[in-house]
Motif scaffolding. Structure first.
Motif, PDB file in Angstrom:
ATOM      1  N   SER A  58       0.762  -1.034  -0.039  1.00  0.00           N
ATOM      2  CA  SER A  58      -0.058   0.120  -0.101  1.00  0.00           C
ATOM      3  C   SER A  58       0.958   1.194   0.049  1.00  0.00           C
ATOM      4  O   SER A  58       2.080   1.259   0.472  1.00  0.00           O
ATOM      5  CB  SER A  58      -0.926  -0.015   1.147  1.00  0.00           C
ATOM      6  OG  SER A  58      -0.291   0.021   2.473  1.00  0.00           O
ATOM      7  N   PHE A  59       0.390   2.463  -0.459  1.00  0.00           N
ATOM      8  CA  PHE A  59       1.306   3.373  -0.769  1.00  0.00           C
ATOM      9  C   PHE A  59       0.537   4.852  -0.452  1.00  0.00           C
ATOM     10  O   PHE A  59      -0.927   4.719  -0.826  1.00  0.00           O
ATOM     11  CB  PHE A  59       1.917   3.619  -2.067  1.00  0.00           C
ATOM     12  CG  PHE A  59       1.254   3.916  -3.216  1.00  0.00           C
ATOM     13  CD1 PHE A  59       0.564   2.760  -3.671  1.00  0.00           C
ATOM     14  CD2 PHE A  59       1.000   5.277  -3.465  1.00  0.00           C
ATOM     15  CE1 PHE A  59      -0.252   2.970  -4.900  1.00  0.00           C
ATOM     16  CE2 PHE A  59       0.291   5.474  -4.997  1.00  0.00           C
ATOM     17  CZ  PHE A  59      -0.429   4.333  -5.534  1.00  0.00           C
ATOM     18  N   THR A  94      10.072   7.889  -1.193  1.00  0.00           N
ATOM     19  CA  THR A  94      10.742   8.812  -1.964  1.00  0.00           C
ATOM     20  C   THR A  94      10.284   9.988  -1.896  1.00  0.00           C
ATOM     21  O   THR A  94       9.109  10.598  -1.856  1.00  0.00           O
ATOM     22  CB  THR A  94      10.646   8.295  -3.676  1.00  0.00           C
ATOM     23  OG1 THR A  94      11.062   7.003  -3.632  1.00  0.00           O
ATOM     24  CG2 THR A  94      11.570   9.293  -4.122  1.00  0.00           C
ATOM     25  N   GLU A  95      11.190  11.145  -1.711  1.00  0.00           N
ATOM     26  CA  GLU A  95      10.814  12.534  -1.523  1.00  0.00           C
ATOM     27  C   GLU A  95      11.585  13.228  -2.887  1.00  0.00           C
ATOM     28  O   GLU A  95      12.781  13.244  -2.791  1.00  0.00           O
ATOM     29  CB  GLU A  95      10.737  13.367  -0.274  1.00  0.00           C
ATOM     30  CG  GLU A  95      10.168  14.569  -0.418  1.00  0.00           C
ATOM     31  CD  GLU A  95       9.569  15.187   0.937  1.00  0.00           C
ATOM     32  OE1 GLU A  95       9.983  14.700   2.148  1.00  0.00           O
ATOM     33  OE2 GLU A  95       9.288  16.365   0.850  1.00  0.00           O
ATOM     34  N   ARG A 102       6.065  13.470  -1.913  1.00  0.00           N
ATOM     35  CA  ARG A 102       6.554  12.096  -1.312  1.00  0.00           C
ATOM     36  C   ARG A 102       5.819  10.914  -1.438  1.00  0.00           C
ATOM     37  O   ARG A 102       4.609  11.270  -1.234  1.00  0.00           O
ATOM     38  CB  ARG A 102       6.671  12.814   0.381  1.00  0.00           C
ATOM     39  CG  ARG A 102       7.402  11.525   0.998  1.00  0.00           C
ATOM     40  CD  ARG A 102       7.001  11.871   2.503  1.00  0.00           C
ATOM     41  NE  ARG A 102       7.573  12.924   3.232  1.00  0.00           N
ATOM     42  CZ  ARG A 102       6.655  13.827   4.015  1.00  0.00           C
ATOM     43  NH1 ARG A 102       5.837  13.372   4.567  1.00  0.00           N
ATOM     44  NH2 ARG A 102       7.544  14.888   4.482  1.00  0.00           N
ATOM     45  N   LEU A 103       6.425  10.061  -1.940  1.00  0.00           N
ATOM     46  CA  LEU A 103       5.658   8.779  -1.830  1.00  0.00           C
ATOM     47  C   LEU A 103       6.121   7.933  -1.016  1.00  0.00           C
ATOM     48  O   LEU A 103       7.250   7.436  -0.743  1.00  0.00           O
ATOM     49  CB  LEU A 103       5.972   8.201  -3.228  1.00  0.00           C
ATOM     50  CG  LEU A 103       5.699   6.714  -3.555  1.00  0.00           C
ATOM     51  CD1 LEU A 103       4.365   6.507  -3.869  1.00  0.00           C
ATOM     52  CD2 LEU A 103       6.550   6.128  -4.739  1.00  0.00           C
ATOM     53  N   GLN A 121       1.427   8.368 -10.181  1.00  0.00           N
ATOM     54  CA  GLN A 121       0.939   9.694  -9.589  1.00  0.00           C
ATOM     55  C   GLN A 121       2.033  10.570  -9.217  1.00  0.00           C
ATOM     56  O   GLN A 121       1.948  11.890  -9.856  1.00  0.00           O
ATOM     57  CB  GLN A 121       0.027   9.605  -8.338  1.00  0.00           C
ATOM     58  CG  GLN A 121      -1.471   9.044  -8.389  1.00  0.00           C
ATOM     59  CD  GLN A 121      -2.057   8.843  -7.158  1.00  0.00           C
ATOM     60  OE1 GLN A 121      -1.862   9.550  -6.214  1.00  0.00           O
ATOM     61  NE2 GLN A 121      -2.694   7.814  -7.020  1.00  0.00           N
ATOM     62  N   ALA A 122       2.961  10.374  -8.601  1.00  0.00           N
ATOM     63  CA  ALA A 122       3.878  11.080  -7.903  1.00  0.00           C
ATOM     64  C   ALA A 122       4.870  11.468  -9.280  1.00  0.00           C
ATOM     65  O   ALA A 122       5.131  12.720  -9.135  1.00  0.00           O
ATOM     66  CB  ALA A 122       4.748  10.593  -6.905  1.00  0.00           C
ATOM     67  N   ALA A 123       5.196  10.414 -10.171  1.00  0.00           N
ATOM     68  CA  ALA A 123       5.987  10.690 -10.942  1.00  0.00           C
ATOM     69  C   ALA A 123       5.430  11.672 -11.957  1.00  0.00           C
ATOM     70  O   ALA A 123       6.330  12.783 -12.576  1.00  0.00           O
ATOM     71  CB  ALA A 123       6.318   9.464 -11.582  1.00  0.00           C
TER      72      ALA A 123
END
Ligand SMILES: [Fe+2]
Length: 350
Positions: A195-196, A236-237, A206-207, A331-333
């Protein structure tokens, strides 16, 4: 128009991303710059770096203004560089000191210099408008995991790749890849389905992935968790356009007070449109022989480099408008992709 899963246009090609210039980027590790001339292509420009006799780092455009021979082909004379074609000599401030065929150096003849700031074991360069080169804009040490009480920080290595730096940011921001690209390396098989959550801030994304079980021998060796049931946060931030920080928090499931943490700052610097550098370092709050682990880490980093170079080639050969199908994990990328795009656009506005 194509849409990405977070609602924005998905039309920015990650292999063709531009780069903001008014920003500090790591140009080199401190240890790379000394009394020999180091040439590096940064943001599409050739740069030569060295240190003065006093030890101050210097960066000049690596091109003699006379007939364009790289100054890095020349030699250091005290704090100055002499071009070894016709002998023109330039000081550490870029000003021409000597043209051997003339009695005096022409006024106004100079090579461009770039502001540098040496902090911790990195040399940061500013290649945009020098008037805006405020050292306070360099990412702060705590964010990068440096100078934290109880943590020991060390450099790892520089990894250069023939790929746009956006591809590297996206690699670091989609940690589902660790399951498939680094099996038994950075993951034992569960990261892809962990989960993330994604947190968005003004200047970063931030992931956080929550991995309940991890059996990677590599992870276990690094954290000393062989035979221990633990819970792992892989975070990862990314601070566009120049920094990623990867953190791991490993907690013993039978004793939550036993926690180990690593914080690994990875400054990323565009070399050119299809070329970048990653300057890897790490910091941890437990004893670890970083040097001894480096060879294993290098192999894993090369797996990323090889994939990103192949992706770059696909875009180079097949064009920037290739369809991409993005999923929730992106999403984050995608936020980072748009953020950098906006930063570049903001600089291009008159
Ligand atoms: Fe990777």
């Amino acid at each position: 128009m194509k849409r990405d899963p977070v609602g924005g246009p998905a039309t920015i090609c990650p292999a063709k991303q531009g780069y903001p210039r008014n920003c500090w980027y790591v140009a080199a590790f401190s240890a790379e710059v000394g009394r020999t001339l180091l040439r590096r292509t940064l943001l599409g420009e050739p740069v030569v770096m060295y240190r003065t006799e006093r030890g101050d780092p210097i960066a000049l455009v690596d091109r003699c203004p006379h007939r364009a021979l790289p100054l890095s082909q020349g030699r250091l004379e005290g704090d100055a560089v002499r071009c070894m074609y016709h002998g023109m000599k330039f000081g550490a401030d870029g000003v021409c000191l000597e043209v051997p065929s003339l009695p005096t150096a022409p006024k106004g003849l100079a090579v461009r210099t770039f502001p540098l700031v040496e902090q911790w074991k990195w040399i940061w360069i500013w290649m945009g408008d020098p008037a805006q080169a405020d050292p306070a804009l360099i990412p702060d040490s705590h964010t990068m995991g440096l100078n934290r009480p109880g943590f020991t920080a060390a450099t790892r290595f520089m990894c250069e790749m023939q790929a746009n730096y956006q591809l590297l940011h996206e690699n670091l921001l989609d940690t589902t890849h660790v399951t498939y690209l680094h099996p038994n390396g950075f993951d034992g098989g569960n990261a892809v389905s962990a989960s993330f959550k994604v947190d968005y801030f003004d200047n970063s994304v931030r992931l956080t992935r929550e991995i309940q079980e991890d059996s990677s021998p590599f992870v276990n060796r690094f954290f000393g968790t062989t035979g221990v049931a633990y819970h792992r946060l892989l975070i990862t931030e990314t601070f566009p356009p120049n920094l990623n920080v990867i953190s791991n928090v490993v907690t013993d499931r039978s004793d939550p007070s036993r926690t180990k943490m690593s914080v690994s700052p990875f400054p990323v610097t565009p070399g050119g449109p299809g070329h970048c550098y990653q300057f890897a370092a790490t910091s941890m709050n437990f004893p670890c022989d970083v040097e001894a682990e480096n060879a294993a880490f290098w192999k894993l980093f090369c797996q990323d480099r090889d994939v990103l170079e192949k992706i770059q080639k696909v875009f180079d050969e097949q064009g920037p408008d290739l369809p991409e199908y993005s999923v929730r994990a992106d999403q984050a990328a995608l936020w980072c992709r748009r953020k950098i795009f906006e930063m570049v656009n903001a600089e291009e506005k008159p």
